[in-house]
Scaffold this motif. Structure first.
Motif, PDB file in Angstrom:
ATOM      1  N   ARG A  51       0.823  -1.218   0.000  1.00 26.57           N
ATOM      2  CA  ARG A  51       0.000   0.000   0.000  1.00 26.57           C
ATOM      3  C   ARG A  51       0.853   1.262   0.000  1.00 26.57           C
ATOM      4  O   ARG A  51       0.614   2.189  -0.786  1.00 26.57           O
ATOM      5  CB  ARG A  51      -0.924  -0.008   1.222  1.00 26.57           C
ATOM      6  N   VAL A  52       1.852   1.313   0.868  1.00 28.67           N
ATOM      7  CA  VAL A  52       2.714   2.500   0.953  1.00 28.67           C
ATOM      8  C   VAL A  52       3.478   2.686  -0.353  1.00 28.67           C
ATOM      9  O   VAL A  52       3.618   3.809  -0.856  1.00 28.67           O
ATOM     10  CB  VAL A  52       3.679   2.375   2.150  1.00 28.67           C
ATOM     11  N   ALA A  53       3.978   1.586  -0.906  1.00 30.25           N
ATOM     12  CA  ALA A  53       4.695   1.682  -2.172  1.00 30.25           C
ATOM     13  C   ALA A  53       3.797   2.218  -3.276  1.00 30.25           C
ATOM     14  O   ALA A  53       4.184   3.121  -4.035  1.00 30.25           O
ATOM     15  CB  ALA A  53       5.248   0.313  -2.554  1.00 30.25           C
ATOM     16  N   LEU A  54       2.601   1.682  -3.378  1.00 32.06           N
ATOM     17  CA  LEU A  54       1.676   2.105  -4.431  1.00 32.06           C
ATOM     18  C   LEU A  54       1.263   3.563  -4.276  1.00 32.06           C
ATOM     19  O   LEU A  54       1.016   4.261  -5.270  1.00 32.06           O
ATOM     20  CB  LEU A  54       0.445   1.199  -4.432  1.00 32.06           C
ATOM     21  N   GLU A  55       1.202   4.034  -3.041  1.00 27.38           N
ATOM     22  CA  GLU A  55       0.855   5.438  -2.807  1.00 27.38           C
ATOM     23  C   GLU A  55       1.943   6.390  -3.298  1.00 27.38           C
ATOM     24  O   GLU A  55       1.677   7.554  -3.568  1.00 27.38           O
ATOM     25  CB  GLU A  55       0.626   5.678  -1.310  1.00 27.38           C
ATOM     26  N   TRP A 141      11.516  -1.696 -13.126  1.00 29.90           N
ATOM     27  CA  TRP A 141      10.160  -1.721 -12.592  1.00 29.90           C
ATOM     28  C   TRP A 141       9.828  -0.359 -11.989  1.00 29.90           C
ATOM     29  O   TRP A 141      10.720   0.377 -11.556  1.00 29.90           O
ATOM     30  CB  TRP A 141      10.053  -2.789 -11.497  1.00 29.90           C
ATOM     31  N   ASP A 142       8.550  -0.059 -11.934  1.00 30.70           N
ATOM     32  CA  ASP A 142       8.107   1.186 -11.292  1.00 30.70           C
ATOM     33  C   ASP A 142       8.194   1.073  -9.775  1.00 30.70           C
ATOM     34  O   ASP A 142       8.380   2.078  -9.085  1.00 30.70           O
ATOM     35  CB  ASP A 142       6.676   1.518 -11.722  1.00 30.70           C
ATOM     36  N   LEU A 143       8.059  -0.145  -9.276  1.00 28.72           N
ATOM     37  CA  LEU A 143       8.204  -0.411  -7.847  1.00 28.72           C
ATOM     38  C   LEU A 143       9.048  -1.655  -7.656  1.00 28.72           C
ATOM     39  O   LEU A 143       8.817  -2.671  -8.318  1.00 28.72           O
ATOM     40  CB  LEU A 143       6.844  -0.636  -7.178  1.00 28.72           C
ATOM     41  N   VAL A 144      10.006  -1.578  -6.735  1.00 28.70           N
ATOM     42  CA  VAL A 144      10.769  -2.741  -6.299  1.00 28.70           C
ATOM     43  C   VAL A 144      10.560  -2.860  -4.799  1.00 28.70           C
ATOM     44  O   VAL A 144      10.905  -1.948  -4.038  1.00 28.70           O
ATOM     45  CB  VAL A 144      12.267  -2.594  -6.626  1.00 28.70           C
ATOM     46  N   LEU A 145       9.966  -3.971  -4.364  1.00 26.24           N
ATOM     47  CA  LEU A 145       9.651  -4.200  -2.952  1.00 26.24           C
ATOM     48  C   LEU A 145      10.492  -5.360  -2.452  1.00 26.24           C
ATOM     49  O   LEU A 145      10.415  -6.476  -2.983  1.00 26.24           O
ATOM     50  CB  LEU A 145       8.163  -4.526  -2.773  1.00 26.24           C
ATOM     51  N   LEU A 146      11.310  -5.113  -1.436  1.00 24.05           N
ATOM     52  CA  LEU A 146      12.190  -6.139  -0.882  1.00 24.05           C
ATOM     53  C   LEU A 146      11.664  -6.627   0.465  1.00 24.05           C
ATOM     54  O   LEU A 146      11.582  -5.856   1.416  1.00 24.05           O
ATOM     55  CB  LEU A 146      13.611  -5.589  -0.705  1.00 24.05           C
ATOM     56  N   ASP A 147      11.334  -7.910   0.538  1.00 25.37           N
ATOM     57  CA  ASP A 147      10.871  -8.535   1.784  1.00 25.37           C
ATOM     58  C   ASP A 147      11.358  -9.975   1.785  1.00 25.37           C
ATOM     59  O   ASP A 147      10.569 -10.916   1.750  1.00 25.37           O
ATOM     60  CB  ASP A 147       9.349  -8.452   1.887  1.00 25.37           C
ATOM     61  N   VAL A 148      12.682 -10.152   1.801  1.00 23.87           N
ATOM     62  CA  VAL A 148      13.247 -11.495   1.688  1.00 23.87           C
ATOM     63  C   VAL A 148      13.720 -12.050   3.022  1.00 23.87           C
ATOM     64  O   VAL A 148      14.089 -13.218   3.122  1.00 23.87           O
ATOM     65  CB  VAL A 148      14.406 -11.525   0.675  1.00 23.87           C
ATOM     66  N   ASP A 149      13.751 -11.229   4.065  1.00 27.99           N
ATOM     67  CA  ASP A 149      14.200 -11.633   5.394  1.00 27.99           C
ATOM     68  C   ASP A 149      13.276 -11.002   6.430  1.00 27.99           C
ATOM     69  O   ASP A 149      12.283 -10.363   6.084  1.00 27.99           O
ATOM     70  CB  ASP A 149      15.645 -11.143   5.645  1.00 27.99           C
ATOM     71  N   ASN A 150      13.663 -11.152   7.700  1.00 27.79           N
ATOM     72  CA  ASN A 150      12.987 -10.403   8.761  1.00 27.79           C
ATOM     73  C   ASN A 150      13.654  -9.049   8.982  1.00 27.79           C
ATOM     74  O   ASN A 150      13.466  -8.413  10.009  1.00 27.79           O
ATOM     75  CB  ASN A 150      12.977 -11.214  10.056  1.00 27.79           C
ATOM     76  N   GLY A 180       9.668   6.097  -9.989  1.00 27.32           N
ATOM     77  CA  GLY A 180       9.300   4.914  -9.226  1.00 27.32           C
ATOM     78  C   GLY A 180       9.886   4.935  -7.825  1.00 27.32           C
ATOM     79  O   GLY A 180      10.441   5.934  -7.364  1.00 27.32           O
ATOM     80  N   ALA A 181       9.783   3.794  -7.132  1.00 33.37           N
ATOM     81  CA  ALA A 181      10.228   3.732  -5.737  1.00 33.37           C
ATOM     82  C   ALA A 181      10.754   2.345  -5.396  1.00 33.37           C
ATOM     83  O   ALA A 181      10.311   1.327  -5.941  1.00 33.37           O
ATOM     84  CB  ALA A 181       9.093   4.089  -4.789  1.00 33.37           C
ATOM     85  N   LEU A 182      11.720   2.337  -4.474  1.00 33.28           N
ATOM     86  CA  LEU A 182      12.221   1.132  -3.830  1.00 33.28           C
ATOM     87  C   LEU A 182      11.744   1.156  -2.385  1.00 33.28           C
ATOM     88  O   LEU A 182      11.917   2.170  -1.693  1.00 33.28           O
ATOM     89  CB  LEU A 182      13.755   1.112  -3.861  1.00 33.28           C
ATOM     90  N   VAL A 183      11.133   0.057  -1.917  1.00 36.38           N
ATOM     91  CA  VAL A 183      10.661  -0.018  -0.534  1.00 36.38           C
ATOM     92  C   VAL A 183      11.171  -1.317   0.084  1.00 36.38           C
ATOM     93  O   VAL A 183      11.017  -2.395  -0.501  1.00 36.38           O
ATOM     94  CB  VAL A 183       9.122   0.048  -0.435  1.00 36.38           C
TER      95      VAL A 183
END
Length: 231
Positions: A51-55, A141-150, A180-183
């Motif tokens: 959600r934050v990334a898309l905003e 990409w327009d958005l790159v979201l990284l969630d590969v660890d804790n 775009g954004a990296l989150v």
């Protein structure tokens, strides 16, 4: 109250350790390489990552999600009809196979049917190689979201540490299209990650921010965090 006993749904050993899915009452749990990765008790921050990334982006046509998890970030991205293409990159091959139907979908509805949406494709790949352009889908990409660890201080695999350092973040931001954004998602506040991202963002003429997401869980207030660089 006696704690619910977890029931293992699936487990598979791989070159990086064991991947386990289990049920504890109504909730699904994911254990990777002997480390608790996530569960479905509270998925608000996984959804907030999307959600934050898309905003932050006016036209998020192409999105990369690094880390399938239990599918909540990917589903939140797909809920935005502006998204035309979603690439979900996951290091653990069993998790991708289970999401594609190697397990009875009724056992793991959280993971099932993601690719029924024709905008979405799952990739078994190392996101470091994807960001380097040597494996998997191609950016930008327009958005790159990284969630590969804790987060950078609670790694599922030690080899992921480089993703949160300056070189890794630089490679990720280089795959973000202008505008775009990296989150980056973290299960805790990380001043070191913020410092590294701010340095990389400054190089690219971007702005970096930290957003704290408080979550009440088992009588405690936890502080998850999102780290964003907007080009």
């Amino acid at each position: 109250m006696t704690p619910e006993v977890p029931v293992t749904i699936a487990r598979e050993a791989g070159p990086r350790g064991e991947v386990v899915l289990r049920r504890r009452g109504p909730h699904l749990e994911l254990i990777v390489n002997g480390t608790f990765a996530m569960d479905t008790v509270d998925t608000s921050t996984e959804v907030a990552l999307a959600r934050v990334a898309l905003e932050n982006v006016a036209r998020p046509a192409a999105v990369l999600v690094a880390g399938l998890g239990l599918g909540f970030t990917a589903r939140a991205v797909l809920a935005d009809r502006r998204v035309e293409r979603l690439d979900v990159v996951e290091l653990e091959e069993p998790l991708v196979a289970w999401a594609r139907g190697a397990l009875d979908p009724t056992l793991v509805p959280e993971l099932a049917h993601l690719e029924d949406d024709t905008r979405c494709r799952l990739w078994s790949a190392d996101v470091t190689a994807v960001l380097a352009g040597t494996e998997g889908p191609s950016g930008p990409w327009d958005l790159v979201l990284l969630d590969v660890d804790n987060g950078p201080d609670f790694l599922l695999h030690e080899g992921n540490a480089g993703l949160y350092a300056v070189a890794g973040l630089r490679a990720a931001l280089a795959q973000v299209a202008p505008g775009g954004a990296l989150v980056v998602w973290s299960s805790h506040r990380s001043p070191q990650l913020m410092e590294a991202l701010a340095a990389v963002a400054q190089e690219a003429g971007a702005a970096a921010t930290e957003r704290i997401l408080p979550v009440e869980r088992e009588g405690r207030t936890l502080e998850y965090a999102l780290y964003t660089a907007v080009r």
